[in-house]
Design a protein around this motif. Structure first.
Motif, PDB file in Angstrom:
ATOM      1  N   ALA A  44       0.886  -1.151   0.051  1.00 26.50           N
ATOM      2  CA  ALA A  44      -0.085   0.082  -0.048  1.00 26.50           C
ATOM      3  C   ALA A  44       0.940   1.310  -0.152  1.00 26.50           C
ATOM      4  O   ALA A  44       0.561   2.443  -0.561  1.00 26.50           O
ATOM      5  CB  ALA A  44      -0.949  -0.159   1.326  1.00 26.50           C
ATOM      6  N   SER A  45       1.950   1.308   0.582  1.00 27.85           N
ATOM      7  CA  SER A  45       2.953   2.338   0.507  1.00 27.85           C
ATOM      8  C   SER A  45       3.455   2.654  -0.794  1.00 27.85           C
ATOM      9  O   SER A  45       3.725   4.047  -0.832  1.00 27.85           O
ATOM     10  CB  SER A  45       4.193   2.008   1.758  1.00 27.85           C
ATOM     11  N   GLU A  46       3.356   1.871  -1.555  1.00 25.16           N
ATOM     12  CA  GLU A  46       3.730   2.076  -3.065  1.00 25.16           C
ATOM     13  C   GLU A  46       2.750   2.705  -4.063  1.00 25.16           C
ATOM     14  O   GLU A  46       2.984   2.878  -4.972  1.00 25.16           O
ATOM     15  CB  GLU A  46       4.562   1.097  -3.725  1.00 25.16           C
ATOM     16  N   ILE A  47       1.462   2.818  -3.270  1.00 26.19           N
ATOM     17  CA  ILE A  47       0.279   3.185  -4.248  1.00 26.19           C
ATOM     18  C   ILE A  47      -0.146   4.383  -3.701  1.00 26.19           C
ATOM     19  O   ILE A  47      -0.346   4.459  -2.691  1.00 26.19           O
ATOM     20  CB  ILE A  47      -0.784   1.979  -4.123  1.00 26.19           C
ATOM     21  N   GLU A  48      -0.528   5.226  -4.754  1.00 23.36           N
ATOM     22  CA  GLU A  48      -1.203   6.660  -4.105  1.00 23.36           C
ATOM     23  C   GLU A  48      -2.728   6.325  -3.740  1.00 23.36           C
ATOM     24  O   GLU A  48      -3.389   5.628  -4.445  1.00 23.36           O
ATOM     25  CB  GLU A  48      -1.128   7.233  -5.464  1.00 23.36           C
ATOM     26  N   PRO A  49      -2.949   6.590  -2.477  1.00 29.04           N
ATOM     27  CA  PRO A  49      -4.379   6.651  -1.990  1.00 29.04           C
ATOM     28  C   PRO A  49      -5.330   7.185  -3.068  1.00 29.04           C
ATOM     29  O   PRO A  49      -5.312   8.367  -3.918  1.00 29.04           O
ATOM     30  CB  PRO A  49      -4.421   7.352  -0.714  1.00 29.04           C
ATOM     31  N   SER A  50      -6.635   6.600  -3.380  1.00 31.35           N
ATOM     32  CA  SER A  50      -7.364   6.748  -4.424  1.00 31.35           C
ATOM     33  C   SER A  50      -8.898   6.329  -4.007  1.00 31.35           C
ATOM     34  O   SER A  50      -8.908   5.320  -3.723  1.00 31.35           O
ATOM     35  CB  SER A  50      -6.941   6.415  -5.728  1.00 31.35           C
ATOM     36  N   HIS A  51      -9.987   7.162  -3.820  1.00 30.53           N
ATOM     37  CA  HIS A  51     -11.172   7.023  -3.778  1.00 30.53           C
ATOM     38  C   HIS A  51     -11.652   5.852  -4.785  1.00 30.53           C
ATOM     39  O   HIS A  51     -12.093   4.843  -4.475  1.00 30.53           O
ATOM     40  CB  HIS A  51     -12.192   8.126  -3.846  1.00 30.53           C
ATOM     41  N   GLU A  52     -11.452   6.030  -5.789  1.00 31.72           N
ATOM     42  CA  GLU A  52     -11.751   5.254  -7.070  1.00 31.72           C
ATOM     43  C   GLU A  52     -11.138   3.846  -7.009  1.00 31.72           C
ATOM     44  O   GLU A  52     -11.805   2.736  -7.183  1.00 31.72           O
ATOM     45  CB  GLU A  52     -11.541   5.620  -8.388  1.00 31.72           C
ATOM     46  N   ARG A  66      -9.477  -6.021  -0.140  1.00 28.58           N
ATOM     47  CA  ARG A  66     -10.413  -5.320   0.684  1.00 28.58           C
ATOM     48  C   ARG A  66      -9.411  -5.035   1.912  1.00 28.58           C
ATOM     49  O   ARG A  66      -9.756  -3.596   2.400  1.00 28.58           O
ATOM     50  CB  ARG A  66     -11.510  -6.518   1.367  1.00 28.58           C
ATOM     51  N   ILE A  67      -8.783  -5.582   2.356  1.00 31.30           N
ATOM     52  CA  ILE A  67      -7.830  -5.040   3.343  1.00 31.30           C
ATOM     53  C   ILE A  67      -7.107  -3.732   2.932  1.00 31.30           C
ATOM     54  O   ILE A  67      -6.810  -2.547   3.322  1.00 31.30           O
ATOM     55  CB  ILE A  67      -6.623  -5.947   4.001  1.00 31.30           C
ATOM     56  N   LEU A  68      -6.447  -3.660   1.570  1.00 24.91           N
ATOM     57  CA  LEU A  68      -6.007  -2.701   0.906  1.00 24.91           C
ATOM     58  C   LEU A  68      -6.872  -1.563   0.717  1.00 24.91           C
ATOM     59  O   LEU A  68      -6.448  -0.348   0.806  1.00 24.91           O
ATOM     60  CB  LEU A  68      -5.151  -3.132  -0.526  1.00 24.91           C
ATOM     61  N   ALA A  69      -8.057  -2.019   0.552  1.00 23.47           N
ATOM     62  CA  ALA A  69      -8.989  -0.853   0.112  1.00 23.47           C
ATOM     63  C   ALA A  69      -9.039   0.099   1.773  1.00 23.47           C
ATOM     64  O   ALA A  69      -9.380   1.346   1.375  1.00 23.47           O
ATOM     65  CB  ALA A  69     -10.243  -1.377  -0.331  1.00 23.47           C
ATOM     66  N   THR A  70      -9.020  -0.581   2.558  1.00 27.61           N
ATOM     67  CA  THR A  70      -9.238   0.273   3.985  1.00 27.61           C
ATOM     68  C   THR A  70      -8.155   0.997   4.315  1.00 27.61           C
ATOM     69  O   THR A  70      -8.066   1.906   4.915  1.00 27.61           O
ATOM     70  CB  THR A  70      -9.391  -0.904   5.057  1.00 27.61           C
ATOM     71  N   ILE A  71      -7.003   0.697   3.715  1.00 24.41           N
ATOM     72  CA  ILE A  71      -5.926   1.301   3.689  1.00 24.41           C
ATOM     73  C   ILE A  71      -5.694   2.444   2.954  1.00 24.41           C
ATOM     74  O   ILE A  71      -5.185   3.705   3.255  1.00 24.41           O
ATOM     75  CB  ILE A  71      -4.414   0.541   3.558  1.00 24.41           C
ATOM     76  N   LEU A  72      -6.058   2.215   1.424  1.00 26.63           N
ATOM     77  CA  LEU A  72      -6.075   3.425   0.479  1.00 26.63           C
ATOM     78  C   LEU A  72      -7.053   4.255   0.394  1.00 26.63           C
ATOM     79  O   LEU A  72      -7.160   5.440  -0.264  1.00 26.63           O
ATOM     80  CB  LEU A  72      -5.776   2.589  -0.662  1.00 26.63           C
ATOM     81  N   MET A  73      -8.072   4.177   1.148  1.00 19.64           N
ATOM     82  CA  MET A  73      -9.264   5.010   0.769  1.00 19.64           C
ATOM     83  C   MET A  73      -9.106   6.322   1.753  1.00 19.64           C
ATOM     84  O   MET A  73      -8.850   6.409   2.919  1.00 19.64           O
ATOM     85  CB  MET A  73     -10.592   4.193   1.418  1.00 19.64           C
ATOM     86  N   PRO A  74      -9.186   7.489   0.942  1.00 21.26           N
ATOM     87  CA  PRO A  74      -8.935   8.743   1.622  1.00 21.26           C
ATOM     88  C   PRO A  74     -10.274   9.053   2.247  1.00 21.26           C
ATOM     89  O   PRO A  74     -11.370   8.567   2.167  1.00 21.26           O
ATOM     90  CB  PRO A  74      -8.981   9.507   0.503  1.00 21.26           C
ATOM     91  N   GLN A  97     -12.164  -5.990  11.698  1.00 18.95           N
ATOM     92  CA  GLN A  97     -11.157  -5.325  12.505  1.00 18.95           C
ATOM     93  C   GLN A  97     -10.405  -4.404  11.510  1.00 18.95           C
ATOM     94  O   GLN A  97      -9.847  -3.205  12.277  1.00 18.95           O
ATOM     95  CB  GLN A  97     -10.256  -6.373  13.059  1.00 18.95           C
ATOM     96  N   TYR A  98      -9.829  -4.847  10.668  1.00 23.36           N
ATOM     97  CA  TYR A  98      -9.230  -3.953   9.561  1.00 23.36           C
ATOM     98  C   TYR A  98      -9.768  -2.823   9.210  1.00 23.36           C
ATOM     99  O   TYR A  98      -9.336  -1.485   8.934  1.00 23.36           O
ATOM    100  CB  TYR A  98      -8.283  -4.731   8.511  1.00 23.36           C
ATOM    101  N   PHE A  99     -11.051  -2.927   8.823  1.00 25.69           N
ATOM    102  CA  PHE A  99     -11.948  -1.817   8.322  1.00 25.69           C
ATOM    103  C   PHE A  99     -12.095  -0.601   9.355  1.00 25.69           C
ATOM    104  O   PHE A  99     -11.921   0.453   9.051  1.00 25.69           O
ATOM    105  CB  PHE A  99     -13.260  -2.212   8.116  1.00 25.69           C
ATOM    106  N   CYS A 100     -12.040  -1.112  10.649  1.00 18.13           N
ATOM    107  CA  CYS A 100     -12.316  -0.086  11.841  1.00 18.13           C
ATOM    108  C   CYS A 100     -10.931   0.399  12.337  1.00 18.13           C
ATOM    109  O   CYS A 100     -10.899   1.627  12.402  1.00 18.13           O
ATOM    110  CB  CYS A 100     -12.895  -0.842  13.119  1.00 18.13           C
ATOM    111  N   MET A 101      -9.872  -0.348  12.274  1.00 17.78           N
ATOM    112  CA  MET A 101      -8.444   0.024  12.470  1.00 17.78           C
ATOM    113  C   MET A 101      -8.066   1.030  11.599  1.00 17.78           C
ATOM    114  O   MET A 101      -7.311   1.898  11.919  1.00 17.78           O
ATOM    115  CB  MET A 101      -7.656  -0.999  12.628  1.00 17.78           C
ATOM    116  N   ASN A 102      -8.171   0.468  10.140  1.00 18.63           N
ATOM    117  CA  ASN A 102      -7.391   1.098   9.149  1.00 18.63           C
ATOM    118  C   ASN A 102      -7.946   2.336   8.626  1.00 18.63           C
ATOM    119  O   ASN A 102      -7.537   3.394   8.067  1.00 18.63           O
ATOM    120  CB  ASN A 102      -7.149   0.363   8.054  1.00 18.63           C
TER     121      ASN A 102
END
Length: 206
Positions: A44-52, A66-74, A97-102
């Motif tokens: 995820a650190s190598e990917i630009e956060p993006s809503h789309e 899905r876990i990556l989505a919770t990290i990358l969603m602005p 858990q990851y949805f709430c935490m991230n």
């Protein structure tokens, strides 16, 4: 779509066969690669956060996506309505858990959602409420009104004994009660008064 394909290639390259096989046997996931959380954060650190992109990843219904989505969603355009839509699509306690935490704990309306979800009739959604409240309480004490509501909801859940009405698509009462007890533990650790209130609930239910 090309970005999604690139991410999946990266996931396959980091696939943990043993973990993937174990998760597949549990039937909790339609597709999973068994990639561990630290590696997902690295990806995820190598990917630009993006809503789309986060939306596309969430719709994949793949554990790692899905876990990556919770990290990358602005958070700036992740509104309350979309938050509820995502919650409705959560089927496992791990993703909850990851949805709430991230993601959810970063939202300005996290506390509001926590109490909405705790009052839900769906256990996995209730878990999201208690998980979110744990993060909220780590940032500060609840108001008296919020504390009263939380304790009322928590007592209602932990006093339940019968699990026969469980929906086949929902989690067990035991899993929900575990999350409630974690929230009660955090609440009790904040002050002697809080600890006494939690103790009184436990005594009453014995």
């Amino acid at each position: 779509m090309d970005k999604i394909l690139d991410i999946k290639k990266e996931l396959r390259a980091n696939m943990n066969g043993i973990a993937s096989s174990a998760m597949r046997q549990s039937a909790d996931y339609r597709v999973n690669f068994g990639v561990e959380l630290p590696r997902l954060f690295s990806i995820a650190s190598e990917i630009e956060p993006s809503h789309e992109l986060a939306q596309q990843l969430w719709k994949e219904n793949v554990r790692e996506c899905r876990i990556l989505a919770t990290i990358l969603m602005p958070t700036d355009n992740f509104d309350s309505e979309l938050c509820d839509i995502w919650v409705e699509n959560i089927m496992t306690i791990e993703i909850a858990q990851y949805f709430c935490m991230n993601l959810v704990k970063r939202l300005r309306f996290a506390s509001e959602k926590a109490f909405e979800w705790m009052a839900s009739g769906k256990r996995i959604t209730q878990c999201c409420g208690y998980l979110t409240l744990c993060h909220v309480m780590r940032q500060g004490e609840l108001s008296k009104r919020s504390a009263d509501e939380f304790l009322d909801q928590a007592e209602s859940v932990i006093s339940q004994k019968d699990d026969t009405d469980q929906n086949s698509n929902d989690i067990s009462l035991e899993v929900l009660q575990t999350q409630v007890n974690k929230a009660l533990s955090i609440f009790a650790s904040q002050s002697d008064e809080h600890a006494e209130r939690v103790k009184n609930i436990a005594y009453y239910l014995c």
